[in-house]
Write a protein that holds these residues in place. Structure first.
Motif, PDB file in Angstrom:
ATOM      1  N   ARG A 142       0.821  -1.205   0.000  1.00 10.46           N
ATOM      2  CA  ARG A 142       0.000   0.000   0.000  1.00 10.46           C
ATOM      3  C   ARG A 142       0.857   1.256   0.000  1.00 10.46           C
ATOM      4  O   ARG A 142       1.981   1.250   0.505  1.00 10.46           O
ATOM      5  CB  ARG A 142      -0.919   0.018   1.230  1.00 10.46           C
ATOM      6  CG  ARG A 142      -1.904  -1.143   1.288  1.00 10.46           C
ATOM      7  CD  ARG A 142      -2.599  -1.196   2.641  1.00 10.46           C
ATOM      8  NE  ARG A 142      -3.492  -2.351   2.727  1.00 10.46           N
ATOM      9  CZ  ARG A 142      -4.815  -2.276   2.608  1.00 10.46           C
ATOM     10  NH1 ARG A 142      -5.391  -1.088   2.415  1.00 10.46           N
ATOM     11  NH2 ARG A 142      -5.565  -3.356   2.697  1.00 10.46           N
ATOM     12  N   ASP A 143       0.301   2.348  -0.510  1.00 11.94           N
ATOM     13  CA  ASP A 143       0.990   3.628  -0.415  1.00 11.94           C
ATOM     14  C   ASP A 143       0.760   4.205   0.978  1.00 11.94           C
ATOM     15  O   ASP A 143      -0.026   3.656   1.767  1.00 11.94           O
ATOM     16  CB  ASP A 143       0.520   4.580  -1.515  1.00 11.94           C
ATOM     17  CG  ASP A 143      -0.967   4.926  -1.414  1.00 11.94           C
ATOM     18  OD1 ASP A 143      -1.588   4.694  -0.355  1.00 11.94           O
ATOM     19  OD2 ASP A 143      -1.512   5.425  -2.410  1.00 11.94           O
TER      20      ASP A 143
ATOM     21  N   ARG B 259      -1.857   2.901   3.927  1.00 12.77           N
ATOM     22  CA  ARG B 259      -1.408   2.348   5.208  1.00 12.77           C
ATOM     23  C   ARG B 259      -2.101   3.042   6.371  1.00 12.77           C
ATOM     24  O   ARG B 259      -2.540   2.391   7.327  1.00 12.77           O
ATOM     25  CB  ARG B 259       0.113   2.490   5.325  1.00 12.77           C
ATOM     26  CG  ARG B 259       0.875   1.642   4.330  1.00 12.77           C
ATOM     27  CD  ARG B 259       2.341   2.007   4.277  1.00 12.77           C
ATOM     28  NE  ARG B 259       3.033   1.250   3.239  1.00 12.77           N
ATOM     29  CZ  ARG B 259       4.267   1.491   2.842  1.00 12.77           C
ATOM     30  NH1 ARG B 259       4.962   2.485   3.383  1.00 12.77           N
ATOM     31  NH2 ARG B 259       4.813   0.750   1.892  1.00 12.77           N
TER      32      ARG B 259
END
Length: 401
Positions: free
Chosen positions: A236-237, A241
């Motif tokens: 995730r970016d 997150r």
């Protein structure tokens, strides 16, 4: 060499001491001053003492006195003081020397910046074995500079891009280098409040979740959110997150709302799926791995910093002891370090699940076990079971040039 965290500058210090000429390449624009508390234990502490930096590390210590286990109301349920296992020859969750990772890296950089060439804001883009004079490696940086090197030291962390460049992302059997341990962590720095004291405060919640607040010496408080489960953060970016953490800890209470409220404003935020790096070899051609890039034992081991410091000392010593023979130096380095690294990667029984129970009953049992472990006659047994194997190596004495 790549990486100006802890392992890289430590290697550079010993390399210069042994008459070598290191060049340190670091992707960040300058010295990396971020990070949470790290432990200096056993042989790692001995290496720092041999560098003449132990007093400086002590002055920069976080002052953590131990770990308090609380419930969501803040009520104390159990505690592990710093001194709990000391008289039995062990150490608990808090080591005698606790220092912020960024400050340790800063001390190492300050000790080397006048004698070592640092290339900030660059990465190693290509390594060509044997393309240089007399069979040296030719190393090209992202900025275009080209170096010829007798040895290429890769010390840029658990997710090392340079390691993948030289060794590939998977081993000979097709397995990824990083082995997940079923735990995800998020670290951030939050505003210090009047009630924050010199103890780390650990709050468990059902579902294998934990919230930890730790003191520092920078006027802030270090926070940690952890939860059991398959890897889910790395893909995730940063925004993803943060969203996941809000979802996972929305119903926890206690210290969790305070930490979640600062997810967006925190000066420092880092999240990872916890794992260990397991390599079938530490070297290939003229390239060699050091620190987390080679043998990350995971944050829950308490051994990452000690492995980095000891590895830096041993690798520099072996390169100096085998001038013109990198293969022999790398082989001796691996012979000395692999048993130590393998032992560090054998985590205490039940880790990480034991410290992150999934049920309320499990949390009560954890608190009961902690209270029992710090009361006679059990501390001697607990010290043997939970103390990291920080002294499980005999440091060689390398001759001075």
């Amino acid at each position: 060499m790549s990486g100006a965290g802890v392992a890289g500058p430590a290697f550079a210090w010993w390399a210069r001491r042994r008459g070598l000429r290191p060049v340190v390449v670091e992707a960040a624009a300058g010295p990396r001053d971020g990070g949470q508390s790290v432990d200096l234990r056993g042989a790692g502490r001995t290496v720092i003492a041999r560098m003449g930096l132990e007093d400086a590390v002590r002055r920069e210590g976080t002052g953590e006195r131990g770990v308090l286990f609380t419930d969501a109301t803040g009520r104390r349920r159990a505690a592990i003081p710093l001194e709990a296992f000391a008289r039995f020859g062990g150490e608990g969750p808090t080591a005698e020397l606790e220092i912020l990772r960024g400050r340790l890296a800063g001390l190492l950089y300050e000790a080397t910046r006048d004698t070592v060439e640092y290339r900030f804001g660059e990465r190693i883009a290509e390594v060509e074995d044997g393309a240089g004079r007399d069979g040296r490696a030719r190393v090209r940086l992202t900025g275009g500079a080209v170096y010829e090197a007798d040895a290429v030291v890769i010390a840029d962390g658990i997710g090392s891009a340079t390691r993948d460049l030289v060794f590939g992302p998977r081993d000979a059997a097709g397995r990824p280098r990083l082995h997940p341990l079923g735990l995800s962590l998020a670290y951030l720095t939050v505003e210090r409040r009047p009630g924050d004291g010199p103890w780390a405060v650990w709050q468990n919640a059902p579902g294998g979740r934990s919230v930890v607040l730790r003191p520092d010496n920078a006027g802030t408080t270090r926070a940690l959110l952890s939860f059991l489960g398959p890897p889910c953060l790395r893909e995730r970016d940063p925004a993803g997150r943060r969203a996941l953490l809000r979802e996972r800890f929305a119903d926890v209470g206690g210290a969790a709302p305070r930490v979640l409220a600062e997810l967006d404003s925190a000066a420092e935020f880092y999240a990872e799926d916890v794992g260990q790096v397991r390599m079938d070899t530490y070297s290939r051609g003229r390239s060699v791995l050091l620190g987390d890039a080679a043998y990350c034992p995971s944050p829950i081991s308490g051994m990452g910093t000690s492995l980095a410091l000891v590895g830096a000392y041993v690798l520099a010593g072996e390169l100096a002891a085998h001038p013109g023979d990198h293969a022999a130096a790398f082989a001796r380095y691996e012979v000395r370090m692999r048993p130590y690294a393998d032992r560090a990667q054998r985590l205490p029984p039940g880790a990480p699940r034991l410290a992150n129970p999934r049920t309320r009953t499990g949390i009560r049992l954890l608190h009961t076990a902690v209270r029992a472990a710090t009361r006679p006659p059990l501390p001697a047994l607990a010290a043997r079971l939970v103390s990291p194997p920080a002294d499980a190596i005999t440091l060689p004495d390398y001759p001075e040039p």
